[in-house]
Design a protein around this motif. Structure first.
Motif, short mmCIF file in Angstrom:
data_model
loop_
_atom_site.label_atom_id
_atom_site.label_comp_id
_atom_site.label_asym_id
_atom_site.label_seq_id
_atom_site.Cartn_x
_atom_site.Cartn_y
_atom_site.Cartn_z
N VAL A 19 0.86 -1.18 0.00
CA VAL A 19 0.00 0.00 0.00
C VAL A 19 0.89 1.23 0.00
N ALA A 20 0.48 2.27 -0.72
CA ALA A 20 1.31 3.48 -0.85
C ALA A 20 0.44 4.71 -0.91
N GLY A 21 1.06 5.84 -0.57
CA GLY A 21 0.38 7.12 -0.64
C GLY A 21 1.39 8.25 -0.67
N ASP A 22 0.92 9.48 -0.52
CA ASP A 22 1.83 10.62 -0.51
C ASP A 22 2.82 10.55 0.64
N TRP A 23 2.52 9.78 1.66
CA TRP A 23 3.36 9.64 2.85
C TRP A 23 4.51 8.66 2.65
N GLY A 24 4.46 7.81 1.61
CA GLY A 24 5.48 6.80 1.39
C GLY A 24 4.84 5.50 0.95
N ALA A 25 5.42 4.36 1.36
CA ALA A 25 4.89 3.06 0.96
C ALA A 25 5.26 2.01 2.00
N VAL A 26 4.45 0.97 2.06
CA VAL A 26 4.73 -0.21 2.88
C VAL A 26 4.70 -1.43 1.97
#
Length: 432
Positions: free
Chosen positions: A209-216
């Motif tokens: 999962v990813a977003g503007d905050w980074g990714a896991v």
């Protein structure tokens, strides 16, 4: 609800790469992925998920959506994201405590190799989405990534293990999972790191999962919770050997068997807090299973939940996962904040999905790389947690080696050293 049979197509990694390229070209949110064994499927891919920071209490909770699904052979959509380990706030990389988002649409790969389009709406499958499944793999769909790893402080980990052993001898705890952390700098594409990882290691409970905050990017082998209707199961892992060792040694190991049985009792206690009286069972005890780079001892605990127990109450009872804490759980968590040199972050939390159709399935976020924000000019920071359960029979040197064994499958995504093994005691350059 709508389902369309798309037929055979690319592998989960190939389809995910094409979905990523398609989203980037359209300026849309990136895809999210569950691969291995999820909801009775080999992969569940969400073409777009706007994953944003969310209050931890809201993670995986479908308020106003529906009751937990009954485990139907469809997924349709739902909330996909992660919930970080709750003790201490990490600073490097500094990801939200929880993040995720809703998708009305998924691509599901069944175990017969057939892809399905599923939507909680009545919308037909877009032609471009079907093409991403059926399109022949193209080498140009790959994107480069690079991670420069710095290994953990061996002395700090040994010190934590010794402190744990002292607490065990004093009767403060019976077992605890003492962890440490690789740190690094990354550039390129976290999505393609994950795609390469699932191609190379095929973990059972992988999630991205990813977003503007980074990714896991979680390459986990471990099931934390699977809830279908009122039935819930958990499959804790405790006990590890390198994949080249004789797996029979795990069942013969007093230390590993004791470690696993203590955690099984802890899971039974956690689920018993919200289960129907007398419904908690252990259908599988001390099974030996392969995972990327290692053998593990795996057990399964099952229960029937009491009427009215929602996902929030289930997580209150069982989170963080028993296998990454210790016995007794609360006291072990208090000690671990002192014994470990770094906050855990997403590591030892959970990644997964809550679907109003299929239910809730969550992994234990081990073998998990956390990517902080980065850009084309500035490498982002990343982290990889590793650890192991400490019992009275533990040896600090053996526990350190177990940490390296667990990290090896991820470090080995990089080119090999001349010895054929990824370097473990110096900076590791991992690239594709």
């Amino acid at each position: 609800m709508r389902m369309e049979r798309l037929g055979t197509g690319g592998s989960p990694a190939q389809v995910l790469r094409l979905l990523g390229a398609r989203a980037e070209a359209a300026g849309a949110p990136p895809p999210a992925a569950l691969t291995g064994t999820w909801f009775g499927a080999a992969a569940v891919l969400a073409p777009h998920v706007r994953a944003v920071a969310t209050p931890p209490a809201d993670a995986f909770v479908l308020r106003g959506r529906s009751a937990p699904g009954r485990g139907e052979p469809v997924v349709g959509g739902g909330w996909i994201g992660y919930l970080a380990y709750p003790d201490r706030t990490p600073t490097h990389p500094a990801l939200p405590r929880a993040a995720g988002g809703w998708t009305d649409t998924v691509l599901r790969l069944d175990h017969d190799g057939c892809w399905w389009y599923e939507s909680l709406t009545d919308a037909a499958c877009p032609a471009g989405l079907a093409a991403a499944v059926r399109e022949a793999p193209d080498a140009s769909a790959r994107a480069p990534w690079r991670i420069d790893w710095t290994p953990p402080d061996r002395d700090a980990h040994r010190r934590g293990v010794r402190q744990c052993l002292e607490a065990i001898r004093a009767g403060e705890v019976y077992q605890a999972c003492v962890c440490t952390r690789f740190t690094g700098a990354w550039s390129g594409s976290p999505l393609h790191f994950f795609a390469d990882g699932i191609e190379r290691t095929a973990p059972a409970r992988a999630a991205y999962v990813a977003g503007d905050w980074g990714a896991v990017a979680s390459l986990s082998p471990e099931l934390f919770l699977a809830r279908h209707g009122d039935r819930v199961t958990s499959s804790p892992i405790k006990g590890t050997l390198p994949i080249g060792a004789d797996p029979a040694r795990l069942r013969a190991s007093v230390k590993d068997v004791a470690e696993n049985v203590m955690i099984v009792d802890l899971v039974r206690n956690d689920l018993g807090r919200v289960a129907e009286t007398g419904s908690v069972t252990v259908p599988d005890l001390l099974g030996v299973h392969p995972a990327p780079g290692v053998w593990h001892l795996v057990s399964t605990v099952a229960a029937s939940l009491r009427i009215g127990v929602d996902t929030a109450r289930l997580l209150d009872a069982a989170f963080p996962p028993a296998s990454v804490t210790g016995c007794p759980k609360i006291r072990a968590r208090e000690f671990l904040q002192v014994w470990e040199p770094h906050p855990r972050g997403v590591y030892c939390g959970t990644v997964g999905m809550a679907s109003p159709v299929a239910g809730v399935e969550l992994n234990v976020a081990i073998r998990t790389v956390e990517f902080g924000r980065g850009d084309a000019d500035t490498p982002g920071s990343c982290g990889l947690g590793v650890g192991g359960g400490i019992t009275i029979d533990s040896d600090p040197d053996a526990e350190w080696q177990e940490c390296l064994d667990k990290a090896a499958s991820i470090l080995a995504l990089s080119p090999r050293t001349r010895s054929g093994r990824p370097p473990a005691d110096r900076t590791v350059a991992a690239s594709r």
